[in-house]
Design an enzyme around this catalytic site. Structure first.
Site, mmCIF file in Angstrom:
data_model
loop_
_atom_site.group_PDB
_atom_site.id
_atom_site.type_symbol
_atom_site.label_atom_id
_atom_site.label_comp_id
_atom_site.label_asym_id
_atom_site.label_seq_id
_atom_site.Cartn_x
_atom_site.Cartn_y
_atom_site.Cartn_z
ATOM 1 N N ARG A 320 0.863 -1.196 0.000
ATOM 2 C CA ARG A 320 0.000 0.000 0.000
ATOM 3 C C ARG A 320 0.887 1.230 0.000
ATOM 4 O O ARG A 320 1.850 1.308 0.766
ATOM 5 C CB ARG A 320 -0.922 0.023 1.217
ATOM 6 N N ARG A 350 -6.301 -4.173 -1.952
ATOM 7 C CA ARG A 350 -7.719 -3.802 -2.055
ATOM 8 C C ARG A 350 -7.954 -2.312 -1.808
ATOM 9 O O ARG A 350 -7.547 -1.773 -0.796
ATOM 10 C CB ARG A 350 -8.522 -4.634 -1.064
ATOM 11 N N HIS A 380 2.257 -9.441 0.390
ATOM 12 C CA HIS A 380 2.070 -8.587 1.571
ATOM 13 C C HIS A 380 3.408 -8.212 2.207
ATOM 14 O O HIS A 380 3.478 -7.245 2.970
ATOM 15 C CB HIS A 380 1.214 -9.302 2.617
#
Length: 401
Positions: A320, A350, A380
């Site tokens: 992110r 997401r 991740h």
């Protein structure tokens, strides 16, 4: 909700009755989710009522139209004309004016109006742009803060939006749309495929609609029909819609109501080496415990690597990213300085897909090599690897997050 529940809803509508690991069919799971979600939303309103009383005791008051003074009305008229009215687009709903598209989390005021000259009814919609503040701050005495919710402000000035009409009934509603992404496994350009999927996602089916209680029946039925929602997907709210908007009432001027700020520590070893991350790490591995120890050291590690002439290569995974990510900034600086920079960007983060695509383009323009993750896996891991020339050797420094 807009992904997991949307998926279960799609299975239910397709007639899939295969039980999952818990023994429930998609339809049974959906019914339980709706019931539990309603309980949670009811609890939200109960908690909000308690908070409202506590806020009033602390001098922060949410008003309704009936509690406004003449001075308030004059102030609000000026506020409405200058800061709200220019961005509103009132819409009639009739055969000549079809029902407009309401975006995901879109907040709207639906109205049932009556023309004063011949008493003819008109159904209208007032989509509320997200750029407008949820609460209008009113002039207040020292130590007091008074606010009027946006929906109250709009209802107060309906005569300016719909001249010659009176309000027979109204309701607020907010929609959630299916936000799942469907991407072709064998796409030639994964980034372009995600960009196309993001455009499709904006127009996903409505999976839930929250509506204020007491809506006129005909108006309620019209909205449900136009948005394609069933009775089970409508949640009537007796209280405030858009609870998240309350964050506007966290006032910097009321520091007495805020948690005291926390300042994370900087490890002594980094301070002993005057902030030189490579010297500190070379002495011994460093374990940082966030948020008690500052994350700024991770950023400093990459920024120092970008400016160090002895650093040859940087490899980084990104899950992110923020709009002005300092990590992406450091990677771009390194690439522009001629270092070999490789970034593995996870496009499937997401609701951050668009941000990650934007940062990928930025990295490519700077000269970095960008890899867009894997179709069947999500990356991740937060890993930074820096390759540095020290004498005749190449030394690798790595951060795992």
């Amino acid at each position: 909700y807009t992904v997991r529940v949307a998926g279960i809803r799609a299975l239910t509508r397709a007639g899939n009755a295969t039980p999952s690991e818990d023994g429930c069919t998609p339809a049974q799971q959906l019914a339980q989710i709706h019931a539990d979600a309603r309980k949670l939303m009811q609890m939200q309103q109960i908690v909000f009522k308690k908070l409202k009383r506590l806020m009033e005791a602390a001098g922060i008051e949410l008003l309704t139209r009936s509690k406004l003074t003449a001075r308030d009305l004059k102030f609000l008229e000026d506020h409405f004309l200058n800061k709200v009215f220019p961005v509103l687009s009132p819409l009639a709903i009739d055969p000549a004016h079809p029902f407009p598209f309401i975006p995901n989390t879109g907040f709207s005021l639906a109205l049932e109006l009556e023309r004063e000259t011949d008493h003819r009814t008109l159904k209208a919609l007032l989509p509320i742009p997200q750029q407008i503040a949820r609460f209008a701050a009113l002039p207040s005495k020292p130590g007091e803060n008074r606010f009027l919710p946006l929906e109250e402000l709009l209802l107060l000035h309906l005569d300016m939006l719909f001249p010659g009409y009176s309000n027979r009934g109204h309701c607020l509603f907010r929609v959630l749309r299916d936000s799942d992404l469907e991407v072709e496994d064998e796409a030639e350009d994964l980034m372009r495929e995600f960009e196309t999927a993001l455009k499709r996602r904006r127009r996903g089916e409505v999976i839930r609609m929250k509506m204020s209680a007491g809506a006129p029946p005909e108006l309620r039925a019209l909205i449900m029909e136009e948005l394609g929602v069933t009775e089970a997907e409508v949640v009537e709210v007796r209280g405030m819609l858009g609870i998240a908007g309350l964050k506007e009432l966290v006032l910097s001027s009321r520091g007495d109501l805020l948690w005291p700020p926390f300042t994370p520590r900087v490890p002594e070893r980094v301070q002993d080496h005057d902030g030189d991350m490579f010297a500190a790490i070379k002495q011994k591995d460093i374990l940082l415990h966030h948020p008690y120890e500052t994350f700024d050291l991770v950023i400093r590690f990459l920024e120092q690597a970008a400016r160090d002439p002895n650093v040859l290569a940087i490899k980084q995974t990104l899950y992110r990213t923020s709009w002005d990510s300092p990590i992406v900034g450091a990677l771009c600086e390194a690439a522009e300085a001629g270092k070999s920079v490789t970034a593995l960007v996870e496009l499937k983060a997401r609701f951050d897909e668009a941000a990650n695509i934007r940062q990928s383009r930025r990295l490519e323009r700077a000269g970095a090599h960008v890899v867009c993750g894997f179709i069947n896996y999500k990356t991740h891991a937060k890993i930074s690897t820096v390759v540095r020339r020290e004498g005749d050797n190449l030394v690798t420094y790595t951060h795992y997050g």
